[in-house]
Scaffold this active site. Structure first.
Site, PDB file in Angstrom:
ATOM      1  N   GLU A 150     -36.773   9.685  -2.634  1.00  0.00           N
ATOM      2  CA  GLU A 150     -36.277  10.572  -3.682  1.00  0.00           C
ATOM      3  C   GLU A 150     -37.380  11.029  -4.642  1.00  0.00           C
ATOM      4  O   GLU A 150     -37.378  10.710  -5.833  1.00  0.00           O
ATOM      5  CB  GLU A 150     -35.147   9.887  -4.462  1.00  0.00           C
ATOM      6  CG  GLU A 150     -33.935   9.582  -3.613  1.00  0.00           C
ATOM      7  CD  GLU A 150     -32.781   8.969  -4.399  1.00  0.00           C
ATOM      8  OE1 GLU A 150     -31.645   9.015  -3.900  1.00  0.00           O
ATOM      9  OE2 GLU A 150     -33.022   8.445  -5.509  1.00  0.00           O
ATOM     10  N   GLU A 306     -28.481   8.960   2.743  1.00  0.00           N
ATOM     11  CA  GLU A 306     -27.582   8.108   1.963  1.00  0.00           C
ATOM     12  C   GLU A 306     -26.290   8.883   1.753  1.00  0.00           C
ATOM     13  O   GLU A 306     -26.281   9.924   1.100  1.00  0.00           O
ATOM     14  CB  GLU A 306     -28.196   7.736   0.604  1.00  0.00           C
ATOM     15  CG  GLU A 306     -29.448   6.887   0.704  1.00  0.00           C
ATOM     16  CD  GLU A 306     -30.027   6.519  -0.649  1.00  0.00           C
ATOM     17  OE1 GLU A 306     -29.287   6.636  -1.660  1.00  0.00           O
ATOM     18  OE2 GLU A 306     -31.204   6.124  -0.706  1.00  0.00           O
TER      19      GLU A 306
END
Length: 678
Positions: A150, A306
């Site tokens: 991320e 995710e």
């Protein structure tokens, strides 16, 4: 496994063997296999276990975990662990820690405490990654890699970031004279006379030179790309047949998604649609945009690294738990918009650490419940349909252009209260989604040959290359939609001494005679049929070009000083046409305008699509597949859209019930998939 295999449709989970006693690993792997888990992601936060002290590696536990998964036929994706440098590293090499804009140190203890310009981080991180890549290059269970975790902008003011920024600026401008001229530093006596005077924007004030601030953002984008490239090179030296990806998250990101994505095999996204009832009306559409943005990073299918598995919490108070059917419906939404593999976060809710209440498929009790059962159902459906849906993808005829440079420039200098670049893109995308129109969201510099309609919101920064590409697109028969705040500045974030929309004035057939930053104030909008709508944020007062080829579609109404003036126009340009929208109209007006455009160019659409229902199509050699999804809490009904066979319940995949004009009932979070009968 070769790189081409990442296009197969599968489901997996994120798993952290280092968080659990070894006695759980075997039973977890067994239950995963029984539940339809095809792969796991591991390792992205495990640096302290992989290298507990500098130069001392411990791969035994990872060997054991990977061997275990491999023995059960479960593939493994390894995350490089540079998102969480261990304490021995940050203590011995403090240059790893970012310096925040207010002069503080981004201390360890959470995560993301790494300056992308740190030489210590690069050297030690790439050394560990090289060890991992060499060790697992030939392991049959390891299929690919996720770089870091991320990425986001840190605005680090460290000594190394400062030095690198100076070098970056020097390479771009060459001399202080040119730098001062391009940035306009004469304002407020900001001129540089020595290179050592150049620093990052210490203090982070938003009122600094906007050209300087935009270039500092560009420098950070390049730093992240360079940081990633070091890891990619280390992996590719040993694992040429493994794929490499990165998990983007939480749009809008100040990150240049497209630059980061360039060297990846495919993009990935961490998808957490909001489960709260008050977000039920908006979350499905925000999610649809996020998925389309991710597909647009590489202009190809993508992964979800995710996927929501339960109520998120830890970073904020816990959200509502997903209702029955929610997890399944949002899996299919992602697949409908181009996801090939979905990895659920996480297998089991953590019992330790800050994310204990970011719930997984299994609760802390370690007792399987309805969420895992829903995963099992969805995985079985996906396995059954994978032979049909594999190698298919969305094929859009409409594109929205998105630009990290516009996002950053408009963040640096907010144009008006409530004027928001990303939220306005969201509005256009939501209108298209409610009309059942598939839409690509792509980098503003990408080729446009595949599209009939291109929507280019707020091209605040503009250069000759983009202006020429858009003009050629329209002249060659395309339909171009532009909006207010186009052509205001050049790429150095300096205002142009031109009538707006600047370089696109000829193409759009209008100039902006005056403007009014409306902000949150509401102004009346009158169309040619006498209907009245609301508009806000901005008011461009348009002057149509001479020659009669520019048609006024709407004017301002009410008591404003510019009542009766043109605000929305259509212009014939070459073999195509351009629309200029000089304000931000309410959604109902945009719906009518865009619907008229789609009817004119012959792009299929759906009128009367119920709220929360989304429709998408994936196509490939095996056929075209229509996804009808109810992403809401209430049942919905919809007429079938042509002649389709039901493949979700069809025996032998293609022999299901034929629908042609019949009404389809969708339960809350209901999913229907049909194959087009030609």
């Amino acid at each position: 496994m070769t790189k081409s295999d990442y296009t197969s449709l599968r489901m997996g989970v994120d798993y952290y063997p280092e968080h659990w006693d070894r006695s759980l690993w075997e039973q977890d792997a067994l239950l995963m296999k029984q539940s339809g888990v095809a792969l796991v992601r591991i390792g992205e936060f495990a640096w302290s276990r992989l290298e507990p002290r500098e130069g001392e590696y411990d791969f035994a536990w990872m060997d054991e975990a990977i061997d275990l998964f491999g023995s059960h036929g479960i593939d493994v994706v390894i995350g490089t662990p540079t998102h969480t440098p261990p304490r021995w590293l940050t203590t011995k090499y403090p240059d790893v820690l970012p310096i925040t804009p207010n002069g503080g140190v981004f201390q360890p203890g959470v995560r993301g405490h790494r300056c992308f310009n740190s030489r210590s981080l690069r050297r030690l991180g790439e050394r560990l990654i090289e060890q991992l890549a060499e060790r697992y290059a030939q392991h049959p269970a390891v299929i690919g890699w996720q770089i870091d975790n991320e990425f986001s902008m840190l605005d680090s003011q460290s000594e190394q970031a400062t030095e690198d920024f100076r070098d970056w600026v020097y390479r771009k401008y060459g001399t202080l004279e040119r730098l001062n001229q391009e940035w306009g530093t004469v304002v407020w006596s900001g001129e540089y006379s020595e290179w050592n005077q150049l620093t990052p924007p210490l203090g982070g004030s938003p009122y600094q030179n906007p050209s300087f601030l935009l270039d500092f953002a560009r420098f950070q984008w390049d730093s992240i790309v360079d940081f990633q490239q070091g890891q990619i090179s280390a992996i590719r030296r040993h694992c040429p047949d493994h794929f490499i990806t990165h998990n983007f998250h939480s749009y809008p990101q100040r990150l240049d998604l497209y630059a980061v994505g360039e060297e990846l095999d495919f993009a990935s996204f961490d998808y957490y649609p909001n489960t709260s009832p008050e977000k039920a009306a908006t979350s499905p559409y925000s999610g649809a945009l996020s998925l389309d943005i991710t597909r647009g990073i590489k202009r190809q299918n993508f992964w979800i690294m995710e996927q929501l598995s339960g109520s998120p919490g830890g970073w904020m108070p816990m959200w509502r738990m997903p209702q029955p059917g929610y997890i399944r419906a949002y899996v299919w939404q992602a697949i409908a918009r181009g996801a090939d593999t979905l990895v659920h976060f996480r297998w089991r809710s953590a019992t330790v650490g800050a994310e204990q209440f970011w719930h997984g498929l299994i609760d802390h009790s370690n007792v399987s419940g309805r969420r895992l059962a829903e995963f099992v159902q969805t995985s079985a459906e996906l396995q059954r349909l994978a032979p049909l849906l594999g190698q298919t993808s969305p094929k859009a005829q409409v594109a929205i252009l998105m630009s990290p440079e516009q996002l950053e420039a408009l963040r640096i200098q907010k144009q008006a209260d409530s004027f928001d670049y990303y939220e306005n893109i969201k509005t256009y995308h939501r209108v298209l989604t409610k009309l059942g129109i598939d839409c690509d969201v792509i980098d503003w510099r990408q080729p446009l040959d595949a599209y009939q309609v291109v929507i280019a919101p707020h091209l605040y920064l503009l250069d000759d290359e983009v202006a020429e590409r858009l003009s050629h697109f329209a002249a060659d028969g395309g339909t171009l939609v532009t909006t207010a705040r186009t052509g205001v500045k050049n790429l150095q974030n300096v205002c142009e001494m031109k009538l707006l929309p600047g370089l696109l004035a000829d193409c759009t057939g209008v100039t902006v005679r005056d403007y009014d930053p409306l902000g949150s104030d509401i102004v009346r909008l009158d169309d040619r049929e006498g209907e009245q709508f609301a508009c806000s944020q901005w008011a461009d007062i348009l002057e149509p070009a001479d020659g009669g080829r520019t048609e006024v579609l709407a004017t301002y109404g009410g008591s404003v000083f510019f009542a009766g003036e043109a605000t929305i126009t259509r212009h014939e340009f070459g073999r195509g046409e351009t629309y200029y929208i000089g304000t931000h109209p309410e959604e109902s007006y945009l719906r009518g305008l865009l619907l008229g455009i789609m009817q004119k160019v012959g792009i299929p659409y759906i009128e009367g699509l119920p709220a929360s229902v989304q429709v998408s199509v994936r196509s490939g050699e095996s056929g075209s597949y229509l996804f009808i999804l109810n992403l809401g809490r209430e049942p919905r009904r919809i007429k079938s859209l042509g002649a389709y066979s039901d493949v979700m319940r069809g025996e032998g995949l293609l022999s299901g019930k034929l629908y042609n004009g019949h009404e389809i009932e969708l339960e809350p979070y209901g999913v229907e998939i049909f194959r087009l009968i030609l």
